[in-house]
Design an enzyme around this catalytic site. Structure first.
Site, PDB file in Angstrom:
ATOM      1  N   THR A  33       0.621  -1.419  -0.210  1.00 50.80           N
ATOM      2  CA  THR A  33       0.038  -0.456  -0.385  1.00 50.80           C
ATOM      3  C   THR A  33       0.999   1.482  -0.085  1.00 50.80           C
ATOM      4  OG1 THR A  33      -0.099   0.296   2.306  1.00 50.80           O
ATOM      5  CG2 THR A  33      -1.808  -1.050   1.166  1.00 50.80           C
ATOM      6  N   THR A  73       3.838  -9.900   6.977  1.00 52.52           N
ATOM      7  CA  THR A  73       3.257 -10.506   7.764  1.00 52.52           C
ATOM      8  C   THR A  73       3.810 -12.375   7.154  1.00 52.52           C
ATOM      9  OG1 THR A  73       2.188  -7.808   8.522  1.00 52.52           O
ATOM     10  CG2 THR A  73       1.324 -10.612   9.108  1.00 52.52           C
ATOM     11  N   ALA A  74       4.202 -12.641   8.655  1.00 53.11           N
ATOM     12  CA  ALA A  74       3.946 -14.060   8.418  1.00 53.11           C
ATOM     13  C   ALA A  74       2.516 -14.803   8.232  1.00 53.11           C
ATOM     14  CB  ALA A  74       4.532 -14.516   9.407  1.00 53.11           C
ATOM     15  N   GLY A 127      15.734  -8.983  17.103  1.00 54.51           N
ATOM     16  CA  GLY A 127      16.691  -8.575  17.356  1.00 54.51           C
ATOM     17  C   GLY A 127      15.546  -6.716  17.893  1.00 54.51           C
ATOM     18  N   HIS A 183      14.890 -19.976  19.157  1.00 54.28           N
ATOM     19  CA  HIS A 183      15.481 -18.936  19.682  1.00 54.28           C
ATOM     20  C   HIS A 183      13.853 -18.899  20.667  1.00 54.28           C
ATOM     21  CE1 HIS A 183      15.414 -14.212  19.858  1.00 54.28           C
ATOM     22  NE2 HIS A 183      17.168 -14.442  19.499  1.00 54.28           N
ATOM     23  N   GLU A 187      13.325 -17.584  24.250  1.00 54.05           N
ATOM     24  CA  GLU A 187      13.357 -15.933  24.889  1.00 54.05           C
ATOM     25  C   GLU A 187      12.036 -16.772  25.988  1.00 54.05           C
ATOM     26  OE1 GLU A 187      12.709 -13.210  21.448  1.00 54.05           O
ATOM     27  OE2 GLU A 187      10.942 -12.663  22.355  1.00 54.05           O
ATOM     28  N   TYR A 188      10.827 -16.987  25.370  1.00 52.79           N
ATOM     29  CA  TYR A 188       9.556 -17.255  26.283  1.00 52.79           C
ATOM     30  C   TYR A 188      10.476 -18.186  27.762  1.00 52.79           C
ATOM     31  CZ  TYR A 188       6.087 -16.582  22.568  1.00 52.79           C
ATOM     32  OH  TYR A 188       5.201 -16.418  21.756  1.00 52.79           O
ATOM     33  N   HIS A 450       0.565 -54.419  25.738  1.00 48.33           N
ATOM     34  CA  HIS A 450       2.005 -53.624  23.877  1.00 48.33           C
ATOM     35  C   HIS A 450       3.044 -53.875  24.757  1.00 48.33           C
ATOM     36  CE1 HIS A 450      -1.807 -50.417  23.704  1.00 48.33           C
ATOM     37  NE2 HIS A 450      -2.047 -50.749  24.996  1.00 48.33           N
TER      38      HIS A 450
HETATM   39  C1  6PG Z   1      13.014 -10.933  18.228  1.00 48.48           C
HETATM   40  C2  6PG Z   1      11.864 -11.190  18.670  1.00 48.48           C
HETATM   41  C3  6PG Z   1      10.379 -10.856  18.243  1.00 48.48           C
HETATM   42  C4  6PG Z   1       9.010 -11.745  18.320  1.00 48.48           C
HETATM   43  C5  6PG Z   1       8.466 -10.885  19.824  1.00 48.48           C
HETATM   44  C6  6PG Z   1       7.495 -10.964  20.184  1.00 48.48           C
HETATM   45  O1  6PG Z   1      13.993 -12.265  18.372  1.00 48.48           O
HETATM   46  O2  6PG Z   1      13.347  -9.847  17.709  1.00 48.48           O
HETATM   47  O3  6PG Z   1      11.081 -12.890  19.177  1.00 48.48           O
HETATM   48  O4  6PG Z   1      10.989 -12.173  17.168  1.00 48.48           O
HETATM   49  O5  6PG Z   1       8.458 -11.191  17.764  1.00 48.48           O
HETATM   50  O6  6PG Z   1       9.825 -11.237  20.917  1.00 48.48           O
HETATM   51  O7  6PG Z   1       7.107 -12.646  20.028  1.00 48.48           O
HETATM   52  P1  6PG Z   1       5.693 -12.836  21.050  1.00 48.48           P
HETATM   53  O8  6PG Z   1       4.409 -11.656  20.991  1.00 48.48           O
HETATM   54  O9  6PG Z   1       5.524 -13.655  21.120  1.00 48.48           O
HETATM   55  O10 6PG Z   1       5.920 -12.104  22.653  1.00 48.48           O
END
Ligand code: 6PG
Length: 465
Positions: A33, A73-74, A127, A183, A187-188, A450
């Site tokens: 757009t 967007t994925a 990042g 990764h 992170e979570y 089993h």
């Molecule tokens: C990154 C993050 C990024 C991710 C957000 C939000 O490596 O830069 O992982 O890719 O989208 O951290 O993730 P959630 O909305 O699932 O918490």
């Protein structure tokens, strides 16, 4: 002619384009757009940037083989964008997908483009906005020859640590997006572990936010040094201007998620690996969303909810620090175990030491521990589990007693510590030569014939119970 085209001018796409232009690439940009293209043009004047409103002109402005970086967007959008590009491309052109795409989709796209004589490169990008602009961690995969054509650009825009780019070729097909997915799972879990430590310090040891900010800043100077530790210490110093309360206290305790953590857990179930810590962190995000139910339940369900009394706070802070570090080691042990198994099952030949290296800069989980993880897998390519490396084994043997104290105190005082507890359960499960699975096998054989194997002879047996 432009050396690369960036398709998608949301914040991540715009910042990646700026990063490329800053590093001397001639960049064509395009958005589906025109509004974002207008905004981009109004904001950024750079001789290396050319904005296009017409897809055909955008494509024709690129040197061959054309290199197009998608930052959209994925999901289905990637497929429709690819479909719109196909008729305009020539054999050998390269499409890179920098979104958080599911690796299964990336495998499919990679095969599809190959059939058409085109190349597909999955690029995990981590990042956030800042990383995209100044140096992200990049996780590319796909056809190796095609990667070599884009490597000079990707390696130049990536974060650099010790003179090495946080970007290297990871493997075939969508393995780059797979690496990015795990990764995110890490992170979570890392975020949840820090959160549990924060809750313990605040709700059980009675420290206030400023004291915890100072503790975290101190921890960040040592082995726990990481981007997430650093930002958490900083978050705790922020005060809400409207209420004068700590910012963290005015934020609703319901967590969002976009799904990559969930995919990581789903895949662990698919390939048959224990991923309890990351999975607990996903479950805790789900549990957080039922705020109203939790508020009702707090009134109806009994259990302790108390400070730890008469304690040596300094000593307990150190116990929590050690527990947190052990939780972090355990999370990486599980995450890298998942990489190892996926690599075998999908025939990707992932290099675990290399993955740890590209996580050292630019990405959300960048942390001091990654140097040691990389070393552990470099020294022993066959290392079955990070827990068994000499460096981490020594730490775990030292810290496990602290972890037990923290987890037990949490249970005793009614504070849920799901990821710390899961780390300890995994540790104890992994170090047990004898599991309880003989009983499971007996039960399976009892009700379903089993069969089971015996400890003293070969073969499969059934008992008439
Ligand atoms: C990154 C993050 C990024 C991710 C957000 C939000 O490596 O830069 O992982 O890719 O989208 O951290 O993730 P959630 O909305 O699932 O918490």
């Amino acid at each position: 002619m432009n050396s690369i085209g960036v398709f998608g001018l949301g914040v991540m796409g715009a910042n990646l384009a700026l990063n490329m232009a800053k590093k001397g690439e001639k960049v064509a940009v395009y958005n589906y757009t025109p509004d974002l293209t207008d905004a981009f043009q109004a904001k950024h004047q750079n001789e290396n940037l050319e904005a296009y409103y017409d897809l055909q002109y955008f494509i024709h402005s690129l040197e061959k083989p054309r290199k197009i970086f998608l930052m959209v967007t994925a999901g289905t959008v990637v497929d429709s964008v690819m479909a719109s590009l196909m008729p305009l491309l020539d054999q050998g052109d390269i499409i890179m997908d920098g979104g958080n795409s599911n690796f299964v989709d990336s495998n499919r796209r990679s095969g599809y483009l190959k059939e058409k004589g085109l190349h597909f490169i999955s690029v995990g990008v981590s990042g956030g906005e800042e990383g995209a602009l100044n140096g992200p961690s990049l996780m590319p995969s796909g056809d190796k020859e095609a990667y070599q054509q884009v490597a000079p650009i990707l390696e130049k825009i990536a974060a650099q640590v010790d003179g090495k780019p946080c970007c290297s070729y990871l493997g075939k097909e969508g393995s780059g997006h797979y690496v990015k997915m795990v990764h995110n799972g890490i992170e979570y879990a890392d975020m949840q572990l820090i959160t549990e430590s924060y809750q313990f310090l605040r709700e059980r040891l009675g420290l206030n936010v400023n004291e915890i900010a100072a503790v975290f800043a101190e921890w960040n100077k040592g082995e726990l040094n990481s981007y997430l530790m650093e930002i958490t210490a900083d978050i705790l110093t922020h005060v809400d201007e409207e209420t004068n309360q700590p910012m963290v206290d005015v934020i609703l305790d319901q967590s969002g998620q976009k799904g990559t953590g969930k995919w990581t857990s789903q895949n662990a179930l698919d390939i048959g690996v224990s991923l309890s810590i990351i999975t607990e962190s996903v479950f805790m995000r789900f549990l957080s969303t039922v705020k109203e139910e939790r508020m009702i339940a707090e009134q109806k369900l009994t259990g302790p909810n108390q400070l730890v009394e008469e304690v040596d706070k300094k000593a307990w802070i150190e116990l929590v620090r050690q527990a947190l570090f052990m939780g972090k080691v355990s999370t990486y042990a599980q995450g890298f175990y998942q990489y190892k198994q996926a690599s075998e099952q999908y025939h990707w030949d992932l290099q675990l030491d290399e993955i740890a290296l590209i996580f050292r800069g630019g990405c959300i989980i960048r942390a001091a521990i990654l140097n040691e993880i990389s070393k552990a897998f470099k020294e022993n390519k066959e290392l079955p589990n990070l827990f068994l490396s000499p460096y981490f084994k020594a730490i775990l043997n030292n810290y496990q007693a602290s972890m037990r104290k923290v987890v037990m105190k949490g249970m005793e005082t009614g504070l849920a510590l799901p990821c710390l507890s899961a780390s300890l359960v995994y540790y104890d499960g992994y170090r047990s030569a004898k599991s309880g699975a003989n009983m499971i096998q007996a039960q399976r054989d009892y009700f379903g014939a089993h069969t089971y194997q015996r400890v003293d002879k070969e073969g499969h047996f059934h008992t008439e119970w």
